[in-house]
Design a protein around this motif. Structure first.
Motif, PDB file in Angstrom:
ATOM      1  N   LEU A   1      82.188  60.378 -41.827  1.00  0.00           N
ATOM      2  CA  LEU A   1      80.673  59.591 -41.670  1.00  0.00           C
ATOM      3  C   LEU A   1      80.952  58.247 -40.656  1.00  0.00           C
ATOM      4  CD1 LEU A   1      79.863  59.364 -45.490  1.00  0.00           C
ATOM      5  CD2 LEU A   1      78.737  60.563 -43.972  1.00  0.00           C
TER       6      LEU A   1
ATOM      7  N   CYS B   1      80.265  59.620 -37.135  1.00  0.00           N
ATOM      8  CA  CYS B   1      78.991  59.980 -37.031  1.00  0.00           C
ATOM      9  C   CYS B   1      78.177  58.548 -36.811  1.00  0.00           C
ATOM     10  CB  CYS B   1      78.222  60.838 -38.320  1.00  0.00           C
ATOM     11  SG  CYS B   1      78.897  62.394 -38.212  1.00  0.00           S
ATOM     12  N   ALA B   2      78.371  57.447 -37.748  1.00  0.00           N
ATOM     13  CA  ALA B   2      77.846  56.093 -37.501  1.00  0.00           C
ATOM     14  C   ALA B   2      78.063  55.662 -36.156  1.00  0.00           C
ATOM     15  CB  ALA B   2      78.093  55.277 -38.778  1.00  0.00           C
ATOM     16  N   THR B   3      79.109  55.689 -35.864  1.00  0.00           N
ATOM     17  CA  THR B   3      79.654  55.011 -34.540  1.00  0.00           C
ATOM     18  C   THR B   3      79.003  55.733 -33.485  1.00  0.00           C
ATOM     19  OG1 THR B   3      81.645  54.673 -35.454  1.00  0.00           O
ATOM     20  CG2 THR B   3      81.774  54.649 -33.053  1.00  0.00           C
TER      21      THR B   3
ATOM     22  N   GLU C   1      75.244  54.820 -33.504  1.00  0.00           N
ATOM     23  CA  GLU C   1      75.256  53.415 -33.209  1.00  0.00           C
ATOM     24  C   GLU C   1      75.184  53.312 -31.574  1.00  0.00           C
ATOM     25  OE1 GLU C   1      76.992  48.990 -33.487  1.00  0.00           O
ATOM     26  OE2 GLU C   1      78.378  50.749 -33.857  1.00  0.00           O
TER      27      GLU C   1
END
Length: 178
Positions: free
Chosen positions: A46, A49-51, A54
């Motif tokens: 997660l 994926c968030a990185t 962003e």
């Protein structure tokens, strides 16, 4: 105190499990470690994926800001309440506003004469409410005091569910050609 056998019909031997507690405890421990590893792995996934998201958003923002700051086209985006979200430097220049002026939350009457504001706002509301489009309509550019002619294009902006989220207004100066 009397022994348990004297007051109860329970057998005197303690009831014990035939299962091996050590094997069960080991199994539980292994299972909890697998769950922790899986949770940790999912959490790591997660975060990755968030990185990535962003990074992509930052790249898109950089591209969008580059377009807004460098285009010669008078450009704006409004929300469904006809409030400005962003405008190009050409938009600001056309109105003799500083290049760092923040248009966010402003409305047409903050920039244009009453007549121009009403006309621009009415067109934008029609686009938002009815999905109408204006494509390359020749008219005066709002805020130019009827000195600049433009090709006016206004389009609805849709979200992923195909719902209108705002309007994009674009004015290309054709005064010299006119």
């Amino acid at each position: 105190y009397a022994p348990v056998e004297d007051i109860s019909d329970l057998p005197p031997d303690p009831i014990t499990s035939k299962e091996n507690l050590s094997a069960s405890a080991t199994s539980w421990l292994e299972l909890s470690q697998k769950v922790q590893h899986t949770q940790s792995s999912e959490f790591t996934h997660l975060i990755e994926c968030a990185t990535k998201m962003e990074k992509r958003l930052n790249e898109a923002s950089l591209i969008f800001q580059g377009i807004i700051k460098t285009t010669d086209t008078i450009l704006y985006i409004k929300d469904t309440n006809s409030k400005y979200i962003i405008a190009s430097r050409s938009f600001l220049s056309n109105l003799s506003l500083p290049s760092n002026y923040n248009v966010e939350g402003k409305i047409d009457s903050d920039f244009y004469s009453i007549k121009e504001a009403k006309k621009n706002s009415t067109e934008d509301k029609s686009i938002i409410q009815h999905s109408n489009k204006i494509i390359k309509k020749e008219d005066f550019i709002p805020g130019s005091k009827h000195k600049k002619w433009g090709l006016i294009t206004k389009l609805p902006i849709y979200d992923n569910e195909n719902k209108i989220q705002g309007v994009l207004g674009r004015f290309i100066d054709i005064t010299e050609k006119k």
